[in-house]
Enzyme design. Structure first.
Site, short mmCIF file in Angstrom:
data_model
loop_
_atom_site.label_atom_id
_atom_site.label_comp_id
_atom_site.label_asym_id
_atom_site.label_seq_id
_atom_site.Cartn_x
_atom_site.Cartn_y
_atom_site.Cartn_z
CE LYS A 140 13.78 -10.79 -9.83
NZ LYS A 140 14.48 -10.63 -8.63
CD GLU A 142 10.13 -11.68 -8.50
OE1 GLU A 142 9.40 -11.41 -7.55
OE2 GLU A 142 11.35 -11.46 -8.49
CB CYS A 187 -0.96 0.07 1.19
SG CYS A 187 -2.10 -1.29 1.26
CD GLU A 232 17.22 -12.69 -7.82
OE1 GLU A 232 16.61 -13.24 -6.89
OE2 GLU A 232 16.88 -11.59 -8.30
CD1 TRP A 289 -0.01 -6.41 -3.09
CD2 TRP A 289 -0.38 -7.01 -0.97
NE1 TRP A 289 0.27 -7.75 -2.97
CE2 TRP A 289 0.07 -8.15 -1.69
CE3 TRP A 289 -0.67 -7.16 0.39
CZ2 TRP A 289 0.23 -9.40 -1.09
CZ3 TRP A 289 -0.50 -8.41 0.98
CH2 TRP A 289 -0.06 -9.51 0.23
CG ASN A 327 0.98 0.16 4.41
OD1 ASN A 327 0.69 -1.00 4.11
ND2 ASN A 327 2.23 0.56 4.48
N GLY A 328 -1.24 -1.70 6.23
CA GLY A 328 -0.94 -2.62 7.33
C GLY A 328 -2.13 -3.50 7.64
CG HIS A 380 21.24 -36.15 -3.69
ND1 HIS A 380 21.71 -37.31 -3.14
CD2 HIS A 380 22.32 -35.40 -4.00
CE1 HIS A 380 23.03 -37.26 -3.09
NE2 HIS A 380 23.43 -36.11 -3.60
CE LYS A 394 11.33 -2.44 -5.18
NZ LYS A 394 11.94 -3.58 -5.87
NE ARG A 429 4.81 1.68 0.13
CZ ARG A 429 5.89 1.55 0.89
NH1 ARG A 429 7.04 1.99 0.47
NH2 ARG A 429 5.81 0.99 2.07
C1 F6R Z 1 11.93 -10.37 -5.69
C2 F6R Z 1 11.84 -9.36 -4.66
C3 F6R Z 1 11.50 -9.80 -3.29
C4 F6R Z 1 12.25 -8.96 -2.24
C5 F6R Z 1 11.77 -9.34 -0.83
C6 F6R Z 1 12.52 -8.57 0.23
O1 F6R Z 1 12.28 -9.82 -6.92
O2 F6R Z 1 12.00 -8.18 -4.92
O3 F6R Z 1 11.73 -11.15 -3.11
O4 F6R Z 1 13.61 -9.17 -2.37
O5 F6R Z 1 10.40 -9.08 -0.72
O6 F6R Z 1 12.33 -7.19 0.11
P1 F6R Z 1 13.31 -6.19 0.81
O7 F6R Z 1 14.65 -6.34 0.21
O8 F6R Z 1 12.71 -4.84 0.56
O9 F6R Z 1 13.31 -6.53 2.27
#
Ligand code: F6R
Length: 638
Positions: A511, A514, A2, A507, A93, A119-120, A530, A633, A45
């Protein structure tokens, strides 16, 4: 999660025609313009719905719409709002209640004279709702936010009945009853020049202007209008008017915030000619790594991490490091483990923040907890850091966001200088986090006398060469992008790596999941036999991150054997290898070469083609790479 914006400007500087456009040379913007600009910047966000409320013509007017901000803008075009100098805005969100128009914020209460955004999560909303219902209040949404709004309205009305109407006081009393994590912003038509906000375990910053003041979930909410900002502490309430801001605790006691200058450039939060923030941010990576290294060592290679204010004697006595993070940041932590253990000989664990405090971890005064967070607001990581501090550990935050909560609650902070990361999926922050973790590892090695100065200088010089090498990979993007487009219909992709290549593989898979919504898994190449090898069938695409053949030769040859094993079972192998590694050619359908670099630093290069692959493939499928579905985010709820 949010995005929240608030604004109040001065009515007595209105243009002569009475519109909210300021007279020339005077700072006071239209509330709607400020709020929409802030929401545009904060949309990363959350983008399930968006809404605004303003005070105009003596009343509250609100518009809200499910879906992205563009839907709200269409709604505002169809049903414009009157000019105003006080407003709040929200991009959501969803937590409580689906992403519908009705559940979108703002929520109105007190006979639609009060508007609230949030937010929350309010954990005791059911109990409060029951008691408000018993008092005769009704609700129009399924949200916990509306419960907070109705509670605030109820309290405000009781104060008004005693002749003590005050939105600030009402917010203090309401917050005393609320449990959970929240940032709340409220406006009331009876107090047209006031926005009141409260925060508990959820982000909020104040922006200071001339004849106007701002509120935002982070500084991007007002970066176009001012660079002066104030961090708030936990459990604080701030009341902004056009020319004042006042902070109290939840019990009305005066409190203070910390003023800081925003060093992010507004232009850095724009796409800069790229089709998406994601592409821009992938291309920002040479600068993100370079800037994170900048000014951290003297000419002799002596590291000077001034921000790490922990007593050096204490750091020397550390006997265990625990790295706490989530998602991509946790993969940066896994890379850090290899480097820190190798350079400092300190046992280092990496733990997902949300698992950490629920398993009775062994933490004491000799433990150094390193949290890694781009946003500095991830609730799981914040809670884990708090827990670690309670157990006596020293805490260092590696963070990209000035003024955020995790660094403020840590003993020390090492800022990454990646600049604002707007695309929801992390790219440049990941490389900057790895860079900062290397610096921390080298600093500990320096303090503990485990590396000669010359050795540290050499590693720093290898790190200094990384930005150009990333640039070389970016300049050669055509081959990987072409493959990504050709693979747009792929249903599943596997990623293998070993040693520091293992977190890179995970990673790469994250990527792809997502951004392109494709099933993807990252495995340690050694783990293949395994179990996961059962997934290999004819044509299964597998990315393999191959370590350098120089140095640890055995590791290289083992990964080459792994490639042979999967090829023999029909896998289509796509290999990331070091320039000059001709041995892998015979076993790969496609090879992408990255420049030579020491093994430990290779993740800073090997990750880049995987990011480009995911971004291009998702784009080819027509997906919005900046705002993938269901994500937000900054994950500020547990
Ligand atoms: C994936 C991504 C998330 C963040 C995770 C932690 O692309 O961006 O997995 O890495 O939510 O977020 P931060 O770094 O803000 O604590």
């Amino acid at each position: 999660m949010c995005g929240i914006v608030g604004y109040v400007g001065r009515r007595d500087v209105l243009a002569a025609d009475g519109s909210a456009d300021p007279a020339p040379g005077i700072n006071s913007h239209s509330a709607l313009d400020v709020v929409l600009e802030g929401l545009r910047r904060l949309e990363y966000r959350g983008y399930d719905s968006a809404g605004v409320a303003v005070i105009a013509d003596g009343g509250i007017e609100s518009r809200k719409k499910s879906g992205k901000l563009s839907n709200l803008i269409d709604e505002l075009d169809a049903r414009p709002l009157p000019q105003s100098l006080t407003g709040i805005g929200h991009t959501r969100w969803a937590t409580h209640g689906g992403p519908t128009d009705q559940n979108a914020h703002p929520h109105l209460a007190d006979g639609d004279q009060l508007a609230v955004i949030h937010n929350g999560i309010i954990e005791n909303f059911a109990e409060i709702k029951a008691s408000l219902t018993a008092k005769g209040h009704t609700f129009r949404s399924e949200t916990d936010t509306e419960v907070a709004a109705v509670l605030l309205g109820d309290i405000y009305r009781s104060l008004a009945a005693k002749g003590e109407a005050s939105l600030t006081k009402a917010m203090q009393l309401a917050c005393q009853k609320l449990e959970g994590a929240f940032t709340l912003l409220a406006i009331h038509q009876e107090q047209p020049d006031v926005v009141v906000a409260a925060r508990r375990n959820s982000p909020l910053v104040v922006g200071l202007g001339e004849n106007e003041n701002f509120l935002g979930s982070d500084v991007s909410g007002f970066i176009d209008f001012t660079r002066r900002a104030v961090e708030l502490g936990q459990d604080q309430i701030v009341t902004i008017t056009p020319d004042s801001f006042e902070i109290t605790d939840f019990h009305g006691q005066p409190a203070e915030g910390t003023e800081f200058e925003v060093n992010w450039d507004a232009a850095a939060a724009e796409k800069g000619g790229y089709p998406s923030f994601m592409e821009k941010e992938i291309n920002d990576q040479p600068a993100a790594v370079g800037d994170t290294l900048l000014g951290r060592a003297d000419a002799n290679g002596r590291l000077m991490l001034d921000e790490v204010r922990i007593d050096p004697e204490l750091l020397k006595s550390v006997d265990k490091i625990i790295v706490l993070a989530c998602g991509t940041s946790a993969y940066a932590g896994q890379v850090a483990k290899y480097a820190i253990e190798h350079w400092c000989r300190i046992p280092t664990e990496v733990e997902l923040s949300h698992e950490f405090r629920y398993r009775d971890p062994i933490v004491d005064g000799n433990t150094l907890v390193v949290s890694i967070s781009q946003s500095g607001e991830t609730m799981d990581t914040l809670m884990a850091v708090r827990y670690a501090r309670e157990q006596g550990a020293k805490t260092v935050a590696i963070c990209n966001t000035n003024g955020s909560t995790i660094p403020r609650e840590s003993d020390a902070v090492l800022y990454t200088h990646a600049g604002p990361e707007i695309a929801v999926a992390s790219t440049k922050a990941f490389l900057a986090q790895i860079t900062a973790a290397y610096l921390l590892g080298l600093y500990l090695a320096q303090l503990r006398g485990l590396k000669f100065q010359g050795e540290i200088r050499d590693i720093l010089s290898d790190l200094g060469a990384i930005p150009k090498k990333i640039q070389a990979i970016l300049d050669n993007a055509d081959q990987i992008k072409k493959l990504a487009r050709e693979m747009a219909d792929t249903k599943s992709v596997l990623f293998l790596g070993r040693h520091v290549g293992f977190p890179v593989a995970m990673e790469g898979a994250l990527k792809l999941k997502e951004l392109a919504y494709i099933h993807a898994e990252g495995f340690a190449a050694g783990e293949l036999k395994h179990g996961p090898i059962a997934l290999i069938e004819e044509g299964q695409p597998v990315f393999v991150v191959v370590p350098s053949p120089r140095g640890r030769h055995s590791l290289h040859s083992k990964v080459v054997s792994n490639i042979q094993e999967i090829r023999a079972r029909g896998a289509k192998t796509i290999v990331i290898a070091e320039e000059g590694d001709e041995a892998v050619r015979a076993y790969a359908e496609h090879v992408f070469y990255i420049p030579e670099t020491p093994t430990l630093l290779a993740p800073l290069l090997a990750t880049v083609p995987l990011q480009m692959f995911a971004c291009e493939l998702a784009t080819a499928k027509g997906y919005d790479v900046d705002q993938p579905r269901n994500l937000a985010k900054s994950v500020t709820v547990e």
